[in-house]
Design a protein around this motif. Sequence first.
Motif, PDB file in Angstrom:
ATOM      1  N   ILE A  87       0.575  -1.074  -0.154  1.00 50.04           N
ATOM      2  CA  ILE A  87      -0.184  -0.299  -0.191  1.00 50.04           C
ATOM      3  C   ILE A  87       0.906   0.879  -0.142  1.00 50.04           C
ATOM      4  N   HIS A  88       1.750   1.117   0.235  1.00 44.99           N
ATOM      5  CA  HIS A  88       3.112   2.876   0.678  1.00 44.99           C
ATOM      6  C   HIS A  88       3.639   2.625  -1.075  1.00 44.99           C
ATOM      7  N   ALA A  89       3.754   1.554  -1.709  1.00 41.37           N
ATOM      8  CA  ALA A  89       3.835   2.078  -2.687  1.00 41.37           C
ATOM      9  C   ALA A  89       3.060   2.536  -3.725  1.00 41.37           C
ATOM     10  N   VAL A  90       2.025   1.253  -4.371  1.00 43.13           N
ATOM     11  CA  VAL A  90       0.405   2.293  -4.511  1.00 43.13           C
ATOM     12  C   VAL A  90       0.525   3.604  -4.065  1.00 43.13           C
ATOM     13  N   ALA A  91       0.364   4.093  -2.958  1.00 46.95           N
ATOM     14  CA  ALA A  91       0.134   5.435  -2.694  1.00 46.95           C
ATOM     15  C   ALA A  91       1.449   6.732  -3.408  1.00 46.95           C
ATOM     16  N   ALA A  92       2.550   6.273  -3.145  1.00 50.55           N
ATOM     17  CA  ALA A  92       3.421   6.888  -3.764  1.00 50.55           C
ATOM     18  C   ALA A  92       3.801   6.761  -5.383  1.00 50.55           C
ATOM     19  N   ARG A  93       2.913   5.571  -5.471  1.00 52.22           N
ATOM     20  CA  ARG A  93       2.210   6.050  -7.165  1.00 52.22           C
ATOM     21  C   ARG A  93       1.653   6.796  -7.454  1.00 52.22           C
ATOM     22  N   ALA A 260      -4.434  -3.365  11.591  1.00 51.90           N
ATOM     23  CA  ALA A 260      -3.667  -2.989  10.825  1.00 51.90           C
ATOM     24  C   ALA A 260      -3.782  -2.772   9.768  1.00 51.90           C
ATOM     25  N   ALA A 261      -4.755  -2.976   9.584  1.00 48.54           N
ATOM     26  CA  ALA A 261      -4.011  -2.419   8.080  1.00 48.54           C
ATOM     27  C   ALA A 261      -4.096  -1.342   7.721  1.00 48.54           C
ATOM     28  N   SER A 262      -5.684  -0.567   8.949  1.00 49.68           N
ATOM     29  CA  SER A 262      -5.475   1.567   9.040  1.00 49.68           C
ATOM     30  C   SER A 262      -4.549   2.056   8.909  1.00 49.68           C
ATOM     31  N   ALA A 263      -3.635   1.148   9.409  1.00 46.69           N
ATOM     32  CA  ALA A 263      -2.857   2.045  10.122  1.00 46.69           C
ATOM     33  C   ALA A 263      -1.456   1.811   9.519  1.00 46.69           C
ATOM     34  N   ALA A 264      -1.711   1.252   8.658  1.00 46.71           N
ATOM     35  CA  ALA A 264      -0.175   1.031   7.008  1.00 46.71           C
ATOM     36  C   ALA A 264      -0.863   1.855   5.903  1.00 46.71           C
ATOM     37  N   VAL A 265      -2.496   2.822   5.653  1.00 42.07           N
ATOM     38  CA  VAL A 265      -3.205   2.877   5.011  1.00 42.07           C
ATOM     39  C   VAL A 265      -2.574   4.762   5.368  1.00 42.07           C
ATOM     40  N   ALA A 266      -2.551   5.157   6.884  1.00 37.04           N
ATOM     41  CA  ALA A 266      -2.154   6.385   7.573  1.00 37.04           C
ATOM     42  C   ALA A 266      -0.781   6.566   7.080  1.00 37.04           C
ATOM     43  N   ALA A 267       0.052   5.279   7.877  1.00 38.56           N
ATOM     44  CA  ALA A 267       1.130   5.646   7.218  1.00 38.56           C
ATOM     45  C   ALA A 267       1.536   5.924   6.287  1.00 38.56           C
ATOM     46  N   ALA A 268       1.672   5.514   5.040  1.00 40.94           N
ATOM     47  CA  ALA A 268       1.258   5.208   3.019  1.00 40.94           C
ATOM     48  C   ALA A 268       1.594   6.610   3.150  1.00 40.94           C
ATOM     49  N   LEU A 269       0.052   7.308   4.054  1.00 39.41           N
ATOM     50  CA  LEU A 269      -0.423   8.447   3.562  1.00 39.41           C
ATOM     51  C   LEU A 269       0.670   9.996   4.201  1.00 39.41           C
ATOM     52  N   ALA A 270       0.854   9.808   5.469  1.00 44.88           N
ATOM     53  CA  ALA A 270       2.247  10.353   6.024  1.00 44.88           C
ATOM     54  C   ALA A 270       2.869  10.275   5.741  1.00 44.88           C
ATOM     55  N   ALA A 271       3.660   9.247   4.764  1.00 44.41           N
ATOM     56  CA  ALA A 271       5.098   8.822   4.296  1.00 44.41           C
ATOM     57  C   ALA A 271       5.435   9.953   2.845  1.00 44.41           C
ATOM     58  N   LEU A 272       3.381  10.255   2.520  1.00 45.65           N
ATOM     59  CA  LEU A 272       3.865  10.873   0.572  1.00 45.65           C
ATOM     60  C   LEU A 272       4.787  12.322   0.314  1.00 45.65           C
TER      61      LEU A 272
END
Length: 309
Positions: A87-93, A260-272
């Motif tokens: 999800i981190h890669a998906v969000a970044a792309r 855990a999935a919700s936390a991963a989404v939040a982390a992916a968005l925060a990393a942008l």
Amino acid sequence: MRPVRFVALGDSLTEGVGDFTEDGPRGWAALLAPSLGAGTEFTNLAVSGAQTRDVLERQTPAALALRPDLVAVVVGVNDTLRHTFDIHAVAARLDQVYAACAREGATLLTACLPDPGAMLGLPSALAAPLARRQRAVNAVVHALSERYGAVHLDASDGGWIADRALWSADRLHPGERGHRRLAARFHTLLTAAGHTTGRPPSLEPEFPAPTRTASLLWLATAGTAWVARRCRDLLPQLLRLALDELRHSARGTGADLDMAASAAVAAALAALPERRPARTPAGAHALTGLPPRAVLPGSGPLDLGVGIS
């Protein structure tokens, strides 16, 4: 005033699979294009099987070369069906794709989609991990759509999913009626935003629905090949995820997987990265007939509280 340039990016959904004409796949974007105004210049760059990486690296540069006014970006389901899902890669792309389009002054058209496990009617232990992945992608798409002022459609709701008359034989792609429904829903949103000048797409099909024999033939050929490709790539990991799902269910800790999935989404968005508002080229909206966005691209903060429900 020159005609509107509309470019569609994505996978088989936007390519038009399920809505076949004598000339091949048509799809919701092609059905929508005439309602954007007389002489609309429409280009469909969507390709079956495309993932977010393909849209970023191949489709987006080709789209921007056309200097579009409106860009549809509907992608992500194929990412969820790969063992490499991140999800981190998906969000970044997706962030890079949206930002690139916004920098050129294009209006974005986006959508959240149903999860494939539910569409295929998989057993719950197999469907749940896929559903969690699709909800994660949808949460990212929703947050980024707000960030870039996109015209956003939530097509993940259950109402139209349950209507089998709207879907093709493979249960993953809309049939002609379904594509027309998508086009009409996008038209409603675009009209509310002041982006349409033509009549809405008709909901009535132009071609007769495929016969049961034709549908079974498709499933036995193209459909079987699709399942075989996915099984080679995803099935081993999906089985491991299903076992994990069953273990958590037995312990009563299934909610931990959602958290855990919700936390991963939040982390992916925060990393942008933070992005400055893009400047719309002077006179661009006067040329295209499209009004300025209500929200400047990149001007709004990301909602890091987007959960997965």
